[in-house]
Design a protein around this motif. Structure first.
Motif, PDB file in Angstrom:
ATOM      1  N   TYR A   1      55.736  75.311  12.699  1.00 10.15           N
ATOM      2  CA  TYR A   1      56.313  76.315  12.014  1.00 10.15           C
ATOM      3  C   TYR A   1      55.632  76.883  10.903  1.00 10.15           C
ATOM      4  N   ASN A   2      55.322  77.979  10.680  1.00 11.20           N
ATOM      5  CA  ASN A   2      54.719  78.502   9.340  1.00 11.20           C
ATOM      6  C   ASN A   2      55.354  79.766   8.953  1.00 11.20           C
ATOM      7  N   GLY A   3      54.823  80.181   7.841  1.00 15.01           N
ATOM      8  CA  GLY A   3      55.504  81.363   7.202  1.00 15.01           C
ATOM      9  C   GLY A   3      56.821  81.055   6.406  1.00 15.01           C
ATOM     10  N   LYS A   4      57.470  82.104   5.836  1.00 10.99           N
ATOM     11  CA  LYS A   4      58.603  81.875   5.056  1.00 10.99           C
ATOM     12  C   LYS A   4      59.764  81.272   5.724  1.00 10.99           C
ATOM     13  N   GLY A   5      60.361  79.865   5.450  1.00 10.34           N
ATOM     14  CA  GLY A   5      61.372  79.481   6.421  1.00 10.34           C
ATOM     15  C   GLY A   5      60.575  78.327   7.064  1.00 10.34           C
ATOM     16  N   GLY A   6      59.207  78.640   7.394  1.00 12.53           N
ATOM     17  CA  GLY A   6      58.701  77.567   8.113  1.00 12.53           C
ATOM     18  C   GLY A   6      58.641  75.980   7.932  1.00 12.53           C
ATOM     19  N   ASP A   7      58.815  75.531   6.483  1.00  9.57           N
ATOM     20  CA  ASP A   7      58.903  74.444   5.598  1.00  9.57           C
ATOM     21  C   ASP A   7      60.211  73.856   6.270  1.00  9.57           C
ATOM     22  N   VAL A   8      61.485  74.713   6.402  1.00  6.02           N
ATOM     23  CA  VAL A   8      62.820  74.190   6.188  1.00  6.02           C
ATOM     24  C   VAL A   8      62.668  73.743   7.664  1.00  6.02           C
ATOM     25  N   ASN A   9      62.302  74.599   8.643  1.00  8.09           N
ATOM     26  CA  ASN A   9      62.446  74.167  10.213  1.00  8.09           C
ATOM     27  C   ASN A   9      61.502  72.989  10.446  1.00  8.09           C
ATOM     28  N   THR A  10      60.493  73.009   9.903  1.00  4.72           N
ATOM     29  CA  THR A  10      59.621  71.777  10.104  1.00  4.72           C
ATOM     30  C   THR A  10      60.465  70.365   9.690  1.00  4.72           C
ATOM     31  N   ALA A  11      60.980  70.399   8.823  1.00  6.44           N
ATOM     32  CA  ALA A  11      61.900  69.360   8.200  1.00  6.44           C
ATOM     33  C   ALA A  11      63.066  69.198   9.167  1.00  6.44           C
ATOM     34  N   LEU A  12      63.618  70.411   9.812  1.00  8.82           N
ATOM     35  CA  LEU A  12      64.914  70.341  10.733  1.00  8.82           C
ATOM     36  C   LEU A  12      64.421  69.618  11.846  1.00  8.82           C
ATOM     37  N   THR A  13      63.171  69.853  12.629  1.00  8.75           N
ATOM     38  CA  THR A  13      62.592  69.385  13.601  1.00  8.75           C
ATOM     39  C   THR A  13      62.516  67.658  13.334  1.00  8.75           C
ATOM     40  N   ALA A  14      61.902  67.348  12.201  1.00  6.78           N
ATOM     41  CA  ALA A  14      61.605  66.012  12.039  1.00  6.78           C
ATOM     42  C   ALA A  14      63.051  65.271  11.945  1.00  6.78           C
ATOM     43  N   TYR A  15      64.265  65.953  11.362  1.00 12.28           N
ATOM     44  CA  TYR A  15      65.277  65.379  11.172  1.00 12.28           C
ATOM     45  C   TYR A  15      65.800  65.152  12.705  1.00 12.28           C
ATOM     46  N   LYS A  16      66.033  65.955  13.313  1.00 10.41           N
ATOM     47  CA  LYS A  16      66.562  65.826  14.779  1.00 10.41           C
ATOM     48  C   LYS A  16      65.409  64.921  15.752  1.00 10.41           C
ATOM     49  N   ASP A  17      64.420  64.720  15.519  1.00  9.02           N
ATOM     50  CA  ASP A  17      63.428  63.921  16.273  1.00  9.02           C
ATOM     51  C   ASP A  17      63.783  62.536  15.959  1.00  9.02           C
ATOM     52  N   ASN A  18      64.065  62.274  14.821  1.00 12.67           N
ATOM     53  CA  ASN A  18      64.161  60.945  14.188  1.00 12.67           C
ATOM     54  C   ASN A  18      65.750  60.416  14.083  1.00 12.67           C
ATOM     55  N   ASN A  19      66.685  61.469  14.489  1.00 10.59           N
ATOM     56  CA  ASN A  19      68.051  60.880  14.260  1.00 10.59           C
ATOM     57  C   ASN A  19      68.418  59.915  15.318  1.00 10.59           C
ATOM     58  N   PRO A  20      69.191  58.974  14.802  1.00 10.83           N
ATOM     59  CA  PRO A  20      69.345  57.669  15.675  1.00 10.83           C
ATOM     60  C   PRO A  20      70.332  57.691  16.884  1.00 10.83           C
ATOM     61  N   THR A  21      70.902  58.977  16.658  1.00  9.33           N
ATOM     62  CA  THR A  21      72.280  59.128  17.513  1.00  9.33           C
ATOM     63  C   THR A  21      71.833  58.934  18.853  1.00  9.33           C
ATOM     64  N   GLU A  22      71.182  59.660  19.472  1.00  9.22           N
ATOM     65  CA  GLU A  22      70.610  59.676  20.933  1.00  9.22           C
ATOM     66  C   GLU A  22      70.216  58.363  21.330  1.00  9.22           C
ATOM     67  N   LYS A  23      69.313  57.669  20.465  1.00 11.50           N
ATOM     68  CA  LYS A  23      68.640  56.587  20.846  1.00 11.50           C
ATOM     69  C   LYS A  23      69.767  55.285  21.084  1.00 11.50           C
ATOM     70  N   LEU A  24      70.868  55.471  20.055  1.00 13.28           N
ATOM     71  CA  LEU A  24      71.858  54.366  20.227  1.00 13.28           C
ATOM     72  C   LEU A  24      72.803  54.536  21.539  1.00 13.28           C
ATOM     73  N   LEU A  25      72.726  55.838  22.004  1.00 11.00           N
ATOM     74  CA  LEU A  25      73.553  56.434  23.172  1.00 11.00           C
ATOM     75  C   LEU A  25      72.873  56.072  24.576  1.00 11.00           C
ATOM     76  N   GLU A  26      71.371  56.204  24.543  1.00  8.84           N
ATOM     77  CA  GLU A  26      70.612  56.430  25.829  1.00  8.84           C
ATOM     78  C   GLU A  26      70.560  55.138  26.714  1.00  8.84           C
ATOM     79  N   SER A  27      70.967  54.061  26.070  1.00  5.26           N
ATOM     80  CA  SER A  27      71.042  52.950  27.134  1.00  5.26           C
ATOM     81  C   SER A  27      72.360  52.457  27.389  1.00  5.26           C
ATOM     82  N   GLU A  28      73.297  53.069  27.123  1.00  5.46           N
ATOM     83  CA  GLU A  28      74.601  52.969  27.362  1.00  5.46           C
ATOM     84  C   GLU A  28      75.057  53.267  28.688  1.00  5.46           C
ATOM     85  N   GLU A  29      75.829  52.372  29.617  1.00  2.00           N
ATOM     86  CA  GLU A  29      76.217  52.697  30.923  1.00  2.00           C
ATOM     87  C   GLU A  29      77.243  54.097  30.829  1.00  2.00           C
ATOM     88  N   ILE A  30      77.673  54.548  31.979  1.00  4.21           N
ATOM     89  CA  ILE A  30      78.958  55.708  31.825  1.00  4.21           C
ATOM     90  C   ILE A  30      79.774  54.836  31.408  1.00  4.21           C
TER      91      ILE A  30
END
Length: 210
Positions: A116-145
């Motif tokens: 992302y570039n331009g005005k608002g690009g920095d916020v969305n770059t940080a948002l992407t990093a937040y989502k990519d590194n959020n531990p929630t999905e990793k903690l759930l992915e190995s669980e059985e149904i």
């Protein structure tokens, strides 16, 4: 399943920006543009669709964004306050946009390598990093149904770790729009995940009966 998760995805985004005040400036729009390149067997889409929540209708407005053969696109969207916008084709992204933003997106057709570039690009770059590194999905992915009850207990058990992750991110990013988003997503994380799981269980039940 992707559609179920997408519903929860945009629901959290909506609630994340629901309390933001309407911008008092004369600017009531944001520009989103960019370029998409083909990758592997995935071609450049002919169009994208932007989903913007319309409070007066209590529903989403859908705005078509035409994509040129070379992958370039541009659209001016009605944005009168900070809000979450989902831009989707077969794949897509979620943006945090504010009036006056001019965000330029460079991505492959899978929307896996996005910058992302331009005005608002920095916020969305940080948002992407937040989502990519959020531990929630990793903690759930190995669980059985799990049963809905056990799944709810699992979510409650990992919430403390998610809170710690969110607190650390807020301490390292000063953008108010991102601060507000993270606080709201933290608050609505468990309800949104429970809703997505309930919808998934319902879909499985229907398939079994069918």
């Amino acid at each position: 399943m992707n559609k179920i998760l997408f519903i929860a995805f945009i629901m959290v985004g909506l609630m994340a920006c629901n309390d933001n005040q309407i911008n008092d400036s004369t600017t009531k729009e944001a520009q989103v543009s960019g370029r998409i390149t083909a990758v592997e067997s995935i071609a450049v889409p002919e169009k994208l669709i932007a989903y913007l929540y319309n409070e007066s209708k209590a529903d989403y407005d859908k705005i078509d964004i035409e994509v040129a053969p070379d992958g370039s696109f541009t659209s001016t969207l009605p944005v009168d306050r900070t809000m979450s916008i989902s831009i989707y084709g077969d794949y897509g992204v979620q943006l945090l946009t504010s009036p006056g933003d001019s965000i330029f997106i460079t991505t492959d057709a899978r929307f896996e390598n996005v910058t992302y570039n331009g005005k608002g690009g920095d916020v969305n770059t940080a948002l992407t990093a937040y989502k990519d590194n959020n531990p929630t999905e990793k903690l759930l992915e190995s669980e059985e149904i799990l049963s809905p009850q056990d799944y709810a207990l699992l979510l409650d058990s990992i919430f403390t770790e998610v809170q710690s992750y969110s607190k650390n991110l807020r301490a390292n990013h000063e953008q108010q729009v991102l601060q507000d988003y993270v606080k709201s997503e933290e608050a609505f994380l468990v309800p949104a995940k429970k809703l997505a799981e309930a919808l998934l269980q319902s879909a499985r039940s229907c398939c079994i009966k069918g």
